[in-house]
Design a protein around this motif. Structure first.
Motif, mmCIF file in Angstrom:
data_model
loop_
_atom_site.group_PDB
_atom_site.id
_atom_site.type_symbol
_atom_site.label_atom_id
_atom_site.label_comp_id
_atom_site.label_asym_id
_atom_site.label_seq_id
_atom_site.Cartn_x
_atom_site.Cartn_y
_atom_site.Cartn_z
ATOM 1 N N TRP A 130 0.712 -1.454 -0.638
ATOM 2 C CA TRP A 130 0.266 -0.165 -0.099
ATOM 3 C C TRP A 130 0.560 0.663 0.075
ATOM 4 C CZ3 TRP A 130 -4.652 0.109 -1.545
ATOM 5 C CH2 TRP A 130 -5.587 -1.057 -1.209
ATOM 6 N N ARG A 170 -2.419 7.350 -5.424
ATOM 7 C CA ARG A 170 -3.582 8.105 -4.545
ATOM 8 C C ARG A 170 -3.857 8.459 -3.814
ATOM 9 N NH1 ARG A 170 -7.232 3.284 -3.545
ATOM 10 N NH2 ARG A 170 -6.443 2.100 -4.280
ATOM 11 N N ALA A 217 -8.903 4.076 6.058
ATOM 12 C CA ALA A 217 -9.416 5.461 5.641
ATOM 13 C C ALA A 217 -8.754 5.531 4.132
ATOM 14 C CB ALA A 217 -9.339 6.453 6.412
ATOM 15 N N GLY A 218 -7.156 5.558 3.564
ATOM 16 C CA GLY A 218 -6.780 5.482 3.126
ATOM 17 C C GLY A 218 -6.206 7.176 2.795
ATOM 18 N N ASP A 244 -11.361 9.617 1.653
ATOM 19 C CA ASP A 244 -12.372 9.381 1.197
ATOM 20 C C ASP A 244 -12.365 8.255 1.654
ATOM 21 O OD1 ASP A 244 -14.253 10.413 -0.241
ATOM 22 O OD2 ASP A 244 -14.127 9.545 -2.048
ATOM 23 N N PRO A 245 -13.653 8.416 2.541
ATOM 24 C CA PRO A 245 -15.285 9.050 2.522
ATOM 25 C C PRO A 245 -15.037 10.028 3.763
ATOM 26 C CG PRO A 245 -15.681 6.876 3.280
ATOM 27 C CD PRO A 245 -14.724 6.833 2.787
ATOM 28 N N ASP A 270 -5.918 3.988 9.725
ATOM 29 C CA ASP A 270 -5.206 3.219 8.276
ATOM 30 C C ASP A 270 -4.043 2.485 9.128
ATOM 31 O OD1 ASP A 270 -5.646 3.427 5.127
ATOM 32 O OD2 ASP A 270 -4.099 2.171 5.668
ATOM 33 N N LEU A 271 -3.545 0.841 7.995
ATOM 34 C CA LEU A 271 -2.420 0.475 8.671
ATOM 35 C C LEU A 271 -1.219 1.367 7.945
ATOM 36 C CD1 LEU A 271 -1.714 -2.268 9.466
ATOM 37 C CD2 LEU A 271 -1.643 -3.060 7.195
ATOM 38 N N VAL A 272 -1.581 2.503 6.989
ATOM 39 C CA VAL A 272 -0.767 2.900 6.459
ATOM 40 C C VAL A 272 -0.319 4.082 6.703
ATOM 41 C CG1 VAL A 272 0.623 3.523 4.197
ATOM 42 C CG2 VAL A 272 -0.369 0.995 4.485
ATOM 43 N N MET A 325 -0.820 7.062 4.216
ATOM 44 C CA MET A 325 -1.760 7.538 3.639
ATOM 45 C C MET A 325 -2.459 7.979 4.470
ATOM 46 S SD MET A 325 -3.292 5.219 1.097
ATOM 47 C CE MET A 325 -2.686 3.733 0.101
ATOM 48 N N ASP A 362 -4.446 -0.798 12.873
ATOM 49 C CA ASP A 362 -4.758 -2.183 12.099
ATOM 50 C C ASP A 362 -5.866 -2.575 12.654
ATOM 51 O OD1 ASP A 362 -4.615 -5.030 11.223
ATOM 52 O OD2 ASP A 362 -3.339 -5.261 12.188
ATOM 53 N N ALA A 363 -6.768 -2.930 11.380
ATOM 54 C CA ALA A 363 -8.431 -2.233 11.539
ATOM 55 C C ALA A 363 -8.586 -4.010 12.133
ATOM 56 C CB ALA A 363 -8.628 -3.111 10.171
ATOM 57 N N PHE A 403 -9.476 -6.783 1.945
ATOM 58 C CA PHE A 403 -8.057 -6.159 1.727
ATOM 59 C C PHE A 403 -7.583 -6.995 3.220
ATOM 60 C CE2 PHE A 403 -8.968 -3.269 -1.027
ATOM 61 C CZ PHE A 403 -8.491 -4.082 -1.972
ATOM 62 N N PHE A 404 -8.481 -7.415 4.264
ATOM 63 C CA PHE A 404 -7.876 -7.726 5.582
ATOM 64 C C PHE A 404 -7.440 -9.602 5.731
ATOM 65 C CE2 PHE A 404 -10.339 -4.058 7.696
ATOM 66 C CZ PHE A 404 -9.873 -2.727 6.909
HETATM 67 C C1 LIG Z 1 -8.558 0.230 -1.225
HETATM 68 S S1 LIG Z 1 -7.913 1.499 0.108
HETATM 69 C C2 LIG Z 1 -9.630 2.299 0.151
HETATM 70 C C3 LIG Z 1 -9.028 3.646 0.990
HETATM 71 C C4 LIG Z 1 -10.795 4.148 1.532
HETATM 72 N N1 LIG Z 1 -11.855 3.784 2.818
HETATM 73 C C5 LIG Z 1 -11.746 4.509 0.018
HETATM 74 O O1 LIG Z 1 -12.619 4.235 0.012
HETATM 75 O O2 LIG Z 1 -10.619 5.012 -0.878
HETATM 76 C C6 LIG Z 1 -7.564 0.170 0.643
HETATM 77 C C7 LIG Z 1 -7.074 0.716 2.168
HETATM 78 O O3 LIG Z 1 -7.209 -0.173 3.319
HETATM 79 C C8 LIG Z 1 -6.165 0.118 4.014
HETATM 80 N N2 LIG Z 1 -5.655 -1.177 5.324
HETATM 81 C C9 LIG Z 1 -5.151 -2.668 4.855
HETATM 82 N N3 LIG Z 1 -4.922 -3.360 5.126
HETATM 83 C C10 LIG Z 1 -5.006 -3.215 6.512
HETATM 84 C C11 LIG Z 1 -5.164 -3.036 7.436
HETATM 85 N N4 LIG Z 1 -4.920 -4.211 8.010
HETATM 86 N N5 LIG Z 1 -5.857 -2.420 8.749
HETATM 87 C C12 LIG Z 1 -6.169 -1.070 8.185
HETATM 88 N N6 LIG Z 1 -5.912 -0.653 7.004
HETATM 89 C C13 LIG Z 1 -5.446 -1.389 5.939
HETATM 90 C C14 LIG Z 1 -4.428 0.699 2.878
HETATM 91 O O4 LIG Z 1 -3.849 1.247 3.533
HETATM 92 C C15 LIG Z 1 -5.372 1.302 1.670
HETATM 93 O O5 LIG Z 1 -5.439 2.392 2.530
#
Ligand SMILES: C[S@@+](CC[C@H](N)C(=O)[O-])C[C@H]1O[C@@H](n2cnc3c(N)ncnc32)[C@H](O)[C@@H]1O
Length: 291
Positions: A23, A30, A65-66, A69-70, A88-90, A93, A115-116, A137-138
């Motif tokens: 990511w 992004r 949250a990336g 948005d939102p 967010d994990l990152v 972002m 981490d979610a 993605f989790f």
């Molecule tokens: C497709 S993006 C979606 C971002 C935003 N929510 C949107 O709707 O545009 C997926 C996001 O999930 C985050 N992510 C991936 N694995 C995660 C985890 N285990 N815990 C929290 N965030 C995570 C990534 O860093 C990335 O920002």
């Protein structure tokens, strides 16, 4: 001596770091396409705000949250009496998301790397939790849902949006699917991993996961919505290439075929371009559950 628990923890940490790095590589793109993406995914934002029942004054957590948005839309809706915690994990972002919040001069948002699957918040403290295009993605989605339920106040609502089946996503069929055809021609097999974007493509799987995590009234439905890309086929492709996995797929195609593959992507997108926007349509899955 390494104990089995330590070995397991080290494996989990290593796999999280691999996911994180994947990511991190998409943060720049992004951020670059954030404003256009807000327009592109407006229908998804509307769906999640509605499904979560967001109202002024609420204390909301946005998971995965990336670039914001939102989360920004949530913060504007809950107003100054409410609050949105953006996670967010990152952390990179979240830096981009923080930039967006500053642009809107928002004072009711805070940011936390999280981490979610292990949310760093007390039990029963949020009115609503949202997670748009994240849960698929989790590695352990039910664990993430349990965490969402834990941090919700009794009666609080979790709302999620995922992509529907790839064959019902015009952005996919015009870009990534075109590249995959090249890969099939090269006879290289690609299996969807459990943690890829299609994991919750069917409403039943999301409702089932919400139920397994203990939510009351687990609910999910599929909807067809418009996701117009407000620009040219070229910049739509650039967004998918750099922020949605197109570059990885392109990299697997034989070098001599890459230019042709990109030409085919642009031709596929051009069918939906009216000179102003690329009129794309997609199936999404919207779900919610009550804590
Ligand atoms: C497709 S993006 C979606 C971002 C935003 N929510 C949107 O709707 O545009 C997926 C996001 O999930 C985050 N992510 C991936 N694995 C995660 C985890 N285990 N815990 C929290 N965030 C995570 C990534 O860093 C990335 O920002």
């Amino acid at each position: 001596m390494v104990f089995p628990n330590q070995a397991r923890a080290a494996r989990v940490a290593a796999s999280k770091e691999t996911v994180r790095q994947g990511w991190v590589g998409r943060v720049h793109a992004r951020g670059k396409w954030h404003a256009k993406n807000v327009i592109h995914t407006r229908a998804l934002t509307t769906a999640i705000l509605e499904a979560a029942g967001i109202r002024p004054g609420m204390n909301v957590l946005d998971v995965a949250a990336g670039t914001g948005d939102p989360a920004i839309a949530l913060a504007r809706l809950v107003g100054t009496r409410g609050h949105v915690t953006v996670t967010d994990l990152v952390s990179e972002m979240l830096e981009a998301a923080e930039g967006e919040a500053k642009r809107y001069k928002l004072t009711n948002v805070s940011f936390k790397q999280a981490d979610a699957e292990s949310l760093p918040f007390d039990d029963n403290c949020f009115d609503a939790v949202t997670c748009r295009l994240g849960i698929m993605f989790f590695p352990h989605p039910v664990q993430a849902l349990r965490e969402m339920r834990r941090i919700l106040k009794p009666g609080g609502r979790a709302a999620l949006v995922t992509w529907g089946p790839p064959a019902r996503n015009l952005r996919t069929t015009t870009t990534l699917a075109v590249l995959r055809k090249f890969l099939e021609r090269q006879a290289s097999q690609r299996n969807f991993r459990k943690s890829d974007g299609n994991r919750f493509a069917f409403a039943g799987t999301l409702a089932e996961a919400l139920g397994e995590a203990g939510f009351r009234k687990p609910w999910a439905e599929s909807r067809t919505v418009q996701i117009p890309w407000p620009g040219s086929p070229e910049d739509c492709w650039e967004r998918v290439r750099d922020a949605s996995g197109g570059a990885q797929l392109l990299g697997q195609i034989a070098e001599e075929d890459r230019a042709e593959a990109v030409r085919k992507v642009l031709t596929a997108l051009a069918v939906y371009h009216d000179g102003k926007q690329v009129s794309l349509q997609v199936d999404i899955v919207v779900g919610s559950g009550i804590s």
